[in-house]
Design a protein around this motif. Structure first.
Motif, PDB file in Angstrom:
ATOM      1  N   SER A  68       0.116  11.551  -8.390  1.00 37.96           N
ATOM      2  CA  SER A  68       0.633  13.580  -8.109  1.00 37.96           C
ATOM      3  C   SER A  68       1.457  13.304  -9.143  1.00 37.96           C
ATOM      4  O   SER A  68       1.678  13.116 -10.459  1.00 37.96           O
ATOM      5  N   LYS A  79       0.569  -1.140  -0.287  1.00 34.73           N
ATOM      6  CA  LYS A  79       0.017  -0.369   0.119  1.00 34.73           C
ATOM      7  C   LYS A  79       0.258   1.630  -0.663  1.00 34.73           C
ATOM      8  O   LYS A  79       0.092   2.063  -0.012  1.00 34.73           O
ATOM      9  N   GLY A  80       2.267   1.446   0.244  1.00 36.91           N
ATOM     10  CA  GLY A  80       2.609   2.465   0.298  1.00 36.91           C
ATOM     11  C   GLY A  80       4.974   1.850   0.671  1.00 36.91           C
ATOM     12  O   GLY A  80       4.943   0.831   0.616  1.00 36.91           O
ATOM     13  N   LYS A 128       0.537   7.673  -3.945  1.00 30.41           N
ATOM     14  CA  LYS A 128      -1.272   8.359  -4.295  1.00 30.41           C
ATOM     15  C   LYS A 128      -0.903   9.058  -5.521  1.00 30.41           C
ATOM     16  O   LYS A 128       0.513   9.032  -6.045  1.00 30.41           O
ATOM     17  N   SER A 185       5.551  14.059  -6.818  1.00 28.12           N
ATOM     18  CA  SER A 185       5.519  12.720  -6.622  1.00 28.12           C
ATOM     19  C   SER A 185       6.602  12.800  -4.985  1.00 28.12           C
ATOM     20  O   SER A 185       7.590  13.349  -4.717  1.00 28.12           O
ATOM     21  N   TYR A 186       6.649  11.718  -4.457  1.00 29.48           N
ATOM     22  CA  TYR A 186       7.408  10.923  -3.364  1.00 29.48           C
ATOM     23  C   TYR A 186       8.301  11.346  -3.944  1.00 29.48           C
ATOM     24  O   TYR A 186       9.798  11.897  -3.059  1.00 29.48           O
ATOM     25  N   ALA A 211       1.679   6.422   1.834  1.00 34.21           N
ATOM     26  CA  ALA A 211       0.823   5.854   0.596  1.00 34.21           C
ATOM     27  C   ALA A 211       0.742   6.037  -0.627  1.00 34.21           C
ATOM     28  O   ALA A 211       1.358   6.971  -1.104  1.00 34.21           O
TER      29      ALA A 211
END
Length: 105
Positions: free
Chosen positions: A47, A32-33, A45, A52-53, A43
Motif C-alpha cells: 500500500s 502471511k501477516g 498487503k 500502511s498498517y 495480512a
C-alpha cells in the motif's frame, strides 16, 4: 521478524528482546501477516505509506518498507568457532549455487 518496524508476532513495535518463531534446521516458515491472535493474522498487503498498517495502526511511517529478521544461535554454541573442514567448505562455497534437486521419497 518484522515488517515496517512491527513485530509479526503481535503487530507492535519490533524488538530483539521479544520472543519470535523458532525454526528447525532445514525447515521453512511462511509468515502471511501480523498475528492478531493465536488463530488470526492481519495480512501483508502493499500500500502507500499513508495507508500502511504501521501508519494506520500506530501512527508511524519510520520503517515502512523495511523487512527485518534477527537470527540467534543456540545458547552455548559459538557460531564463529569452526573446525578446519568447515572453514575449507565455506571458503570453497559458491555464493549463488543452484538449489539441489530433491529426490521423491
Amino acid at each position: 521478524m518484522s515488517v515496517d518496524g512491527l513485530d509479526v508476532m503481535d503487530g507492535k513495535s519490533a524488538s530483539t528482546k521479544k520472543r519470535g518463531y523458532m525454526i528447525e534446521p532445514g525447515k521453512t516458515l511462511s509468515v502471511k501477516g501480523f498475528r492478531t491472535s493465536d488463530a488470526a493474522v492481519a495480512a501483508f498487503k502493499f500500500s502507500s505509506v499513508d495507508t500502511s498498517y504501521s501508519n494506520l495502526r500506530h501512527g508511524t511511517t519510520r520503517n515502512v518498507g523495511v523487512i527485518g529478521m534477527a537470527v540467534f544461535t543456540e545458547k552455548g554454541i559459538d557460531p564463529w568457532r569452526w573446525n578446519g573442514g568447515e572453514l575449507d567448505a565455506r571458503n570453497a562455497a559458491q555464493a549463488f549455487a543452484e538449489a539441489p534437486m530433491l529426490k521423491a521419497q
